[in-house]
Scaffold this motif. Structure first.
Motif, PDB file in Angstrom:
ATOM      1  N   LEU A  76      62.007 -14.606 -62.922  1.00  0.00           N
ATOM      2  CA  LEU A  76      61.720 -14.958 -64.323  1.00  0.00           C
ATOM      3  C   LEU A  76      62.187 -13.876 -65.286  1.00  0.00           C
ATOM      4  N   THR A  77      62.556 -12.709 -64.779  1.00  0.00           N
ATOM      5  CA  THR A  77      62.864 -11.615 -65.694  1.00  0.00           C
ATOM      6  C   THR A  77      64.331 -11.556 -66.116  1.00  0.00           C
ATOM      7  N   ASN A  79      67.937 -13.557 -67.316  1.00  0.00           N
ATOM      8  CA  ASN A  79      68.224 -14.762 -68.081  1.00  0.00           C
ATOM      9  C   ASN A  79      69.720 -14.974 -68.198  1.00  0.00           C
ATOM     10  N   SER A 172      65.585 -13.140 -74.274  1.00  0.00           N
ATOM     11  CA  SER A 172      65.063 -14.491 -74.457  1.00  0.00           C
ATOM     12  C   SER A 172      63.537 -14.483 -74.492  1.00  0.00           C
ATOM     13  N   ASP A 173      62.966 -15.493 -75.138  1.00  0.00           N
ATOM     14  CA  ASP A 173      61.513 -15.716 -75.142  1.00  0.00           C
ATOM     15  C   ASP A 173      61.240 -16.941 -74.275  1.00  0.00           C
ATOM     16  N   LYS A 174      60.332 -16.784 -73.298  1.00  0.00           N
ATOM     17  CA  LYS A 174      59.988 -17.900 -72.412  1.00  0.00           C
ATOM     18  C   LYS A 174      58.530 -18.289 -72.633  1.00  0.00           C
ATOM     19  N   TYR A 175      58.249 -19.594 -72.604  1.00  0.00           N
ATOM     20  CA  TYR A 175      56.886 -20.103 -72.703  1.00  0.00           C
ATOM     21  C   TYR A 175      56.643 -21.016 -71.518  1.00  0.00           C
ATOM     22  N   LEU A 176      55.563 -20.758 -70.771  1.00  0.00           N
ATOM     23  CA  LEU A 176      55.355 -21.463 -69.507  1.00  0.00           C
ATOM     24  C   LEU A 176      54.023 -22.190 -69.467  1.00  0.00           C
ATOM     25  N   ASP A 201      59.836 -23.475 -71.722  1.00  0.00           N
ATOM     26  CA  ASP A 201      60.627 -23.500 -72.960  1.00  0.00           C
ATOM     27  C   ASP A 201      61.246 -22.119 -73.110  1.00  0.00           C
ATOM     28  N   GLU A 202      62.529 -22.073 -73.459  1.00  0.00           N
ATOM     29  CA  GLU A 202      63.161 -20.758 -73.558  1.00  0.00           C
ATOM     30  C   GLU A 202      64.113 -20.691 -74.744  1.00  0.00           C
ATOM     31  N   PHE A 214      68.118 -23.206 -77.448  1.00  0.00           N
ATOM     32  CA  PHE A 214      66.735 -23.475 -77.067  1.00  0.00           C
ATOM     33  C   PHE A 214      66.766 -24.490 -75.935  1.00  0.00           C
TER      34      PHE A 214
ATOM     35  N   ARG B  66      61.156  -6.832 -82.013  1.00  0.00           N
ATOM     36  CA  ARG B  66      61.197  -8.108 -81.329  1.00  0.00           C
ATOM     37  C   ARG B  66      59.756  -8.549 -81.085  1.00  0.00           C
ATOM     38  N   PHE B 226      51.462 -19.521 -71.043  1.00  0.00           N
ATOM     39  CA  PHE B 226      51.936 -18.163 -70.802  1.00  0.00           C
ATOM     40  C   PHE B 226      53.241 -17.872 -71.545  1.00  0.00           C
ATOM     41  N   PHE B 227      53.478 -16.615 -71.851  1.00  0.00           N
ATOM     42  CA  PHE B 227      54.796 -16.280 -72.397  1.00  0.00           C
ATOM     43  C   PHE B 227      55.345 -15.022 -71.743  1.00  0.00           C
ATOM     44  N   LEU B 228      56.640 -14.875 -71.899  1.00  0.00           N
ATOM     45  CA  LEU B 228      57.383 -13.817 -71.224  1.00  0.00           C
ATOM     46  C   LEU B 228      58.623 -13.517 -72.045  1.00  0.00           C
ATOM     47  N   GLN B 229      58.863 -12.247 -72.299  1.00  0.00           N
ATOM     48  CA  GLN B 229      60.075 -11.879 -73.032  1.00  0.00           C
ATOM     49  C   GLN B 229      61.015 -11.162 -72.073  1.00  0.00           C
ATOM     50  N   SER B 230      62.218 -11.706 -71.925  1.00  0.00           N
ATOM     51  CA  SER B 230      63.185 -11.130 -70.988  1.00  0.00           C
ATOM     52  C   SER B 230      64.245 -10.349 -71.734  1.00  0.00           C
TER      53      SER B 230
END
Lengths: 233, 233
Positions: A76-77, A79, A172-176, A201-202, A214, B66, B226-230
């Motif tokens: 997940l880290t 992209n 990138s910003d990811k939403y899970l 969503d990314e 997006f 960011r 959940f969210f994650l910033q890569s």
């Protein structure tokens, strides 16, 4: 940048040698000599590797290898697109829909863009080793990605963006979340009605911080498992 | 370490000032002066912040803020425990089970430990603002965490580990997937049979790289996003 190149070289060296978790790496000054890099560059490279979960540093003790414990999990880290992330697997795509459209209110907010801008909309079904991986709905901003066609959309789009447009993902910003699949999603994923879906969503940004893509992806819950390596603050 | 302190101070300053995404920060040398840190320390601190999705750096252009775009999402990149991560919410725990046991084969593999080691097993139901957040099954290794009791288990365990045992999380490995809840999980999460669950397995390591806690959490799919910033390689 030099420190990114050095970070990548160290990572590749760890993988190539198949070093075990906890293996001690050479000292900072030895690494600086090996990679012909200044101390500042090496400090930056190591901090990047630490942030990406490749190494850990123990004060007064050294630099150690850190590796994921389980195979066949999607990272997940990174992209850089599946085609790069899952290099040992066969990743394919089937284009289901392709059109140009104006942004929705959500997209206008996410991209902070003009309502009159054009977006390429692509719906794709993606496969891993010929098993269904996910359904992907992508919105590419024409202002940044001026050209796409159906042929490119059937391949690795990120590969095209990099090689042809010289457009690289900066971050990138990811939403899970998990949710119940819609009827249409279940059908496309070849799963029973009311099966769970893993939703990501990314929002992808260029290296200069401009959002350009997006993607709303829903993953097959049996064929897609994910991993993530965190470091503490 | 100094660079971690500086990174935290810069992050807190960004949050305190409520700086918008894309805001340019002072230059590296200005930041070095402000935080009384060497250039090497500052480079390290900035790389940590970049890795954690707090800033991005554009070559020849500067350092920019960011920030996550959506509220009420649980961050996946930190691992200081919910009580710290979700500071603006009321996080509570209810202990369902507490015992000492020997490790399963999976745990022996994950911890690379002796089959005769003792583990504290805790089953907890966790709440966010009084709504069900997740069911948590935790295994704490006695060799590293010599003492736990039911009273501590009803509070923030990570707070106790930090303050009383001076044990801090160095890093963690997370494994994520969606699946159909078991009957027992659905009942505990107060969800209908066959509802989806968001599953996270997490192995926590000390700052010296010793694994000390394995947690299997299943989240309420409506109450936990959940969210994650890569960043890119």
């Amino acid at each position: 940048m030099k420190y990114q190149e050095v970070a990548l070289a160290i990572e590749q060296s760890i993988r190539k040698q198949n070093l075990a978790q906890g293996t001690r790496l050479p000292s900072l000054s030895q690494l600086s000599t090996t990679y012909d890099a200044s101390k500042t560059t090496m400090v930056k490279a190591l901090a990047i590797l630490e942030g990406r979960g490749i190494i850990f540093q123990v004060q007064g003790s050294g630099i150690f290898v850190r590796l994921k414990a389980r195979d066949n999990y999607i990272p997940l880290t990174t992209n850089t697109g599946f085609t790069t992330d899952l290099g040992t697997h066969l990743i394919t795509a089937k284009l289901l829909e392709f059109k140009v459209q104006k942004p929705s209110e959500d997209l206008i907010r996410d991209f902070n863009c003009d309502p009159d801008e054009d977006f390429f909309f692509l719906k794709r079904k993606r496969y891993i080793d010929k098993k269904v991986l996910c359904i992907e709905n992508s919105y590419f901003r024409q202002k940044v990605v001026p050209y796409l066609n159906e042929e490119i959309a059937n391949e690795s789009i990120f590969g095209y963006l990099d090689k042809v447009l010289n457009l690289k993902v900066g971050f990138s910003d990811k939403y899970l979340q998990a949710n119940v699949l819609t009827e249409a999603e279940a059908k496309l994923l070849e799963l029973p009605l009311n099966a769970p879906g893993f939703y990501i969503d990314e929002l992808f940004y260029s290296t200069t911080g401009i959002p350009f893509d997006f993607s709303q992806n829903v993953y097959h819950y049996k064929n897609a498992h994910f991993f993530l390596q965190s470091i503490n603050k």
